[in-house]
Design a protein around this motif. Structure first.
Motif, PDB file in Angstrom:
ATOM      1  N   GLY A 199     -42.867 -15.327   4.406  1.00  0.00           N
ATOM      2  CA  GLY A 199     -42.784 -16.397   5.599  1.00  0.00           C
ATOM      3  C   GLY A 199     -41.554 -16.914   5.248  1.00  0.00           C
ATOM      4  O   GLY A 199     -41.094 -17.514   4.292  1.00  0.00           O
ATOM      5  N   VAL A 200     -40.764 -17.200   6.410  1.00  0.00           N
ATOM      6  CA  VAL A 200     -39.455 -17.942   6.517  1.00  0.00           C
ATOM      7  C   VAL A 200     -39.615 -19.335   7.108  1.00  0.00           C
ATOM      8  O   VAL A 200     -39.830 -19.341   8.250  1.00  0.00           O
ATOM      9  CB  VAL A 200     -38.411 -17.110   7.458  1.00  0.00           C
ATOM     10  CG1 VAL A 200     -37.167 -18.172   7.245  1.00  0.00           C
ATOM     11  CG2 VAL A 200     -38.140 -16.019   6.853  1.00  0.00           C
ATOM     12  N   CYS A 201     -39.897 -20.322   5.990  1.00  0.00           N
ATOM     13  CA  CYS A 201     -40.249 -21.703   6.717  1.00  0.00           C
ATOM     14  C   CYS A 201     -39.182 -22.211   7.214  1.00  0.00           C
ATOM     15  O   CYS A 201     -39.345 -22.907   8.377  1.00  0.00           O
ATOM     16  CB  CYS A 201     -40.653 -22.442   5.242  1.00  0.00           C
ATOM     17  SG  CYS A 201     -41.925 -21.773   4.081  1.00  0.00           S
ATOM     18  N   ALA A 202     -37.821 -22.186   6.630  1.00  0.00           N
ATOM     19  CA  ALA A 202     -36.784 -22.762   7.196  1.00  0.00           C
ATOM     20  C   ALA A 202     -35.603 -21.978   7.058  1.00  0.00           C
ATOM     21  O   ALA A 202     -35.250 -21.345   5.839  1.00  0.00           O
ATOM     22  CB  ALA A 202     -36.687 -24.473   6.636  1.00  0.00           C
ATOM     23  N   ARG A 203     -34.500 -22.077   7.745  1.00  0.00           N
ATOM     24  CA  ARG A 203     -33.031 -21.400   7.591  1.00  0.00           C
ATOM     25  C   ARG A 203     -32.256 -22.402   7.980  1.00  0.00           C
ATOM     26  O   ARG A 203     -31.963 -22.980   9.047  1.00  0.00           O
ATOM     27  CB  ARG A 203     -33.092 -20.268   8.495  1.00  0.00           C
ATOM     28  CG  ARG A 203     -31.749 -19.516   8.577  1.00  0.00           C
ATOM     29  CD  ARG A 203     -31.832 -18.449   9.513  1.00  0.00           C
ATOM     30  NE  ARG A 203     -30.698 -17.560   9.413  1.00  0.00           N
ATOM     31  CZ  ARG A 203     -30.663 -16.230   9.556  1.00  0.00           C
ATOM     32  NH1 ARG A 203     -31.865 -15.606   9.315  1.00  0.00           N
ATOM     33  NH2 ARG A 203     -29.672 -15.614   9.503  1.00  0.00           N
ATOM     34  N   LYS A 204     -31.379 -22.827   6.879  1.00  0.00           N
ATOM     35  CA  LYS A 204     -30.424 -23.871   7.295  1.00  0.00           C
ATOM     36  C   LYS A 204     -28.862 -23.447   6.743  1.00  0.00           C
ATOM     37  O   LYS A 204     -28.694 -22.558   5.835  1.00  0.00           O
ATOM     38  CB  LYS A 204     -30.759 -25.121   6.241  1.00  0.00           C
ATOM     39  CG  LYS A 204     -32.104 -25.635   6.658  1.00  0.00           C
ATOM     40  CD  LYS A 204     -32.303 -26.718   5.674  1.00  0.00           C
ATOM     41  CE  LYS A 204     -33.692 -27.470   5.950  1.00  0.00           C
ATOM     42  NZ  LYS A 204     -34.267 -28.583   4.923  1.00  0.00           N
ATOM     43  N   THR A 205     -27.900 -24.008   7.292  1.00  0.00           N
ATOM     44  CA  THR A 205     -26.791 -23.808   7.103  1.00  0.00           C
ATOM     45  C   THR A 205     -26.307 -24.578   5.974  1.00  0.00           C
ATOM     46  O   THR A 205     -26.224 -25.736   6.045  1.00  0.00           O
ATOM     47  CB  THR A 205     -25.651 -24.099   8.344  1.00  0.00           C
ATOM     48  OG1 THR A 205     -26.144 -23.338   9.390  1.00  0.00           O
ATOM     49  CG2 THR A 205     -24.258 -23.588   8.002  1.00  0.00           C
ATOM     50  N   ILE A 206     -25.548 -23.953   4.981  1.00  0.00           N
ATOM     51  CA  ILE A 206     -24.985 -24.753   3.699  1.00  0.00           C
ATOM     52  C   ILE A 206     -23.577 -25.422   4.154  1.00  0.00           C
ATOM     53  O   ILE A 206     -22.613 -24.629   4.760  1.00  0.00           O
ATOM     54  CB  ILE A 206     -24.913 -23.857   2.707  1.00  0.00           C
ATOM     55  CG1 ILE A 206     -26.038 -23.210   2.375  1.00  0.00           C
ATOM     56  CG2 ILE A 206     -24.344 -24.802   1.429  1.00  0.00           C
ATOM     57  CD1 ILE A 206     -25.781 -22.334   1.227  1.00  0.00           C
ATOM     58  N   GLN A 207     -23.712 -26.671   4.529  1.00  0.00           N
ATOM     59  CA  GLN A 207     -22.542 -27.414   4.709  1.00  0.00           C
ATOM     60  C   GLN A 207     -21.389 -27.119   4.034  1.00  0.00           C
ATOM     61  O   GLN A 207     -21.261 -26.976   2.716  1.00  0.00           O
ATOM     62  CB  GLN A 207     -22.754 -28.900   4.941  1.00  0.00           C
ATOM     63  CG  GLN A 207     -23.697 -29.218   5.958  1.00  0.00           C
ATOM     64  CD  GLN A 207     -23.234 -28.839   7.469  1.00  0.00           C
ATOM     65  OE1 GLN A 207     -22.135 -28.883   7.633  1.00  0.00           O
ATOM     66  NE2 GLN A 207     -24.173 -28.295   8.105  1.00  0.00           N
ATOM     67  N   GLY A 208     -20.178 -26.753   4.737  1.00  0.00           N
ATOM     68  CA  GLY A 208     -18.676 -26.521   3.812  1.00  0.00           C
ATOM     69  C   GLY A 208     -18.690 -25.289   3.295  1.00  0.00           C
ATOM     70  O   GLY A 208     -17.748 -24.832   2.498  1.00  0.00           O
ATOM     71  N   GLN A 209     -19.590 -24.057   3.374  1.00  0.00           N
ATOM     72  CA  GLN A 209     -19.667 -23.055   2.822  1.00  0.00           C
ATOM     73  C   GLN A 209     -19.615 -21.641   3.914  1.00  0.00           C
ATOM     74  O   GLN A 209     -20.462 -21.883   4.824  1.00  0.00           O
ATOM     75  CB  GLN A 209     -20.928 -22.675   2.150  1.00  0.00           C
ATOM     76  CG  GLN A 209     -20.626 -23.568   0.611  1.00  0.00           C
ATOM     77  CD  GLN A 209     -21.740 -23.131  -0.325  1.00  0.00           C
ATOM     78  OE1 GLN A 209     -22.131 -21.822  -0.358  1.00  0.00           O
ATOM     79  NE2 GLN A 209     -22.327 -23.862  -1.050  1.00  0.00           N
ATOM     80  N   THR A 210     -18.660 -20.848   3.858  1.00  0.00           N
ATOM     81  CA  THR A 210     -18.718 -19.746   4.709  1.00  0.00           C
ATOM     82  C   THR A 210     -18.602 -18.693   3.623  1.00  0.00           C
ATOM     83  O   THR A 210     -18.421 -18.592   2.517  1.00  0.00           O
ATOM     84  CB  THR A 210     -17.365 -19.884   5.634  1.00  0.00           C
ATOM     85  OG1 THR A 210     -16.254 -19.627   4.629  1.00  0.00           O
ATOM     86  CG2 THR A 210     -17.281 -21.071   6.312  1.00  0.00           C
ATOM     87  N   LYS A 211     -18.870 -17.323   4.149  1.00  0.00           N
ATOM     88  CA  LYS A 211     -18.738 -16.008   3.510  1.00  0.00           C
ATOM     89  C   LYS A 211     -17.387 -15.673   3.040  1.00  0.00           C
ATOM     90  O   LYS A 211     -17.153 -15.551   1.862  1.00  0.00           O
ATOM     91  CB  LYS A 211     -19.421 -15.097   4.471  1.00  0.00           C
ATOM     92  CG  LYS A 211     -20.771 -15.062   4.635  1.00  0.00           C
ATOM     93  CD  LYS A 211     -21.240 -14.027   5.839  1.00  0.00           C
ATOM     94  CE  LYS A 211     -22.731 -14.141   6.079  1.00  0.00           C
ATOM     95  NZ  LYS A 211     -23.025 -13.041   6.945  1.00  0.00           N
TER      96      LYS A 211
END
Length: 321
Positions: A275-287
């Motif tokens: 189950g995917v409870c939450a999906r958040k963007t990590i601030q300041g990080q990009t691939k």
């Protein structure tokens, strides 16, 4: 070879990348062997550990395969000296490489060359190389990777400014900002399949897993959903960054929206549903930034590893005969 600090892949995989060409060359080339030496002489002593003429002959032929004939005998001698030092340092630090690790790495090389391990060994012998020579090289590389990581992991750091400067030179800041890196809060669950299950029991477990997935509407209600289903167990929530996800389960998580669950995937315990409870963007990080950070870390780590090996040589007794 990158043996340090890369976030994806394994030591075995990186060894495979380095010498995959060998398997292809060995399968396609039939370099006449110079013949097994009737007598083997000690040519070098590395802290009283011998490097023999047999070792040098085999490593020379191995290098000729991997370099297209560009490597000389002296390069083989230098590699063998370094391998002895690497393994000696690993032993001093109580780092052991299991035979199974070496065999898995050897099998990976064979697989990438579309050969079985047995056929890779045959190809090497046809080219005059004892397969044990490649396995010894693999063992030294795996051991050295462990030695260097334990020695320098805490010492290698890359600042955000360095990443930003390298990223600007490489991709430009506008491109770098396009792909965000995500973190996930996940709720694993298992629809248990008994040991030696019948086909009916296997099918029932899969049906229960699909029922759990269809009723799943967020992690807060997952326990209540599981209670209504036979054999479904909900496990503790975990946090994972995108770079930590891999394989079929990782792909399924990336393709699933927050508040939904992945399709059931068969594991040793049974059918796993995440189950995917939450999906958040990590601030300041990009691939792009993560890739640059890995590159800089590897460059810095490899520089330290080269100096480490030079220091070991300087402190060792190396006698050439």
């Amino acid at each position: 070879m990158n043996i340090l600090y890369r976030r994806s892949g394994t030591v075995r995989a990186r060894i495979a990348v380095r010498v995959a060409a060998l398997a292809f060359a060995g399968a396609m080339m039939a370099v006449p062997a110079s013949g097994t030496l009737a007598q083997t002489a000690i040519k070098v002593l590395v802290n009283n550990e011998p490097v023999t003429s047999y070792d040098i002959d085999n490593r020379s032929r191995l290098l000729n395969l991997t370099t297209g004939g560009k490597a000389g005998r002296q390069q083989a001698v230098e590699e063998l000296i370094n391998d002895r030092l690497k393994l000696q340092e690993a032993k001093r630090r109580n780092i052991n490489v299991a035979d199974t690790e070496v065999q898995r790495a050897f099998a990976t090389i064979a697989e990438r060359a579309k050969l079985s391990p047995a056929n890779l060994e045959k190809a090497l012998r046809q080219s005059g190389v004892d397969p044990a020579t490649l396995k010894a090289r693999i063992r030294a590389e795996i051991a050295w990777g462990e030695v260097v990581r334990s020695r320098f992991r805490a010492s290698v750091s890359v600042s955000e400014r360095e990443v930003a400067d390298a990223l600007a030179k490489k991709t430009g800041t506008s491109q770098a900002a396009q792909q965000a890196v995500f973190s996930f809060e996940l709720q694993p669950a298992i629809s248990i399949v008994p040991a030696k299950a019948t086909k009916a029991q296997e099918a029932q477990a899969l049906n229960q897993a699909n029922a759990y997935r269809s009723r799943f509407n967020g992690c807060d209600g997952s326990l209540e959903v599981a209670k209504s289903l036979k054999g479904v167990v909900v496990k503790a929530r975990v946090l994972r960054e995108e770079g930590q996800l891999g394989g079929e389960i990782g792909d399924a998580i990336l393709a699933t929206e927050a508040g939904k669950a992945t399709k059931p995937i068969r594991t040793e315990e049974g059918y796993q549903i995440i189950g995917v409870c939450a999906r958040k963007t990590i601030q300041g990080q990009t691939k792009a930034a993560e890739e640059v950070r890995d590159e800089l870390s590897n460059q810095r780590g490899e520089m330290m590893a080269r100096q480490y090996l030079r220091d070991l040589r300087a402190l060792s007794v190396i006698e050439t005969r």
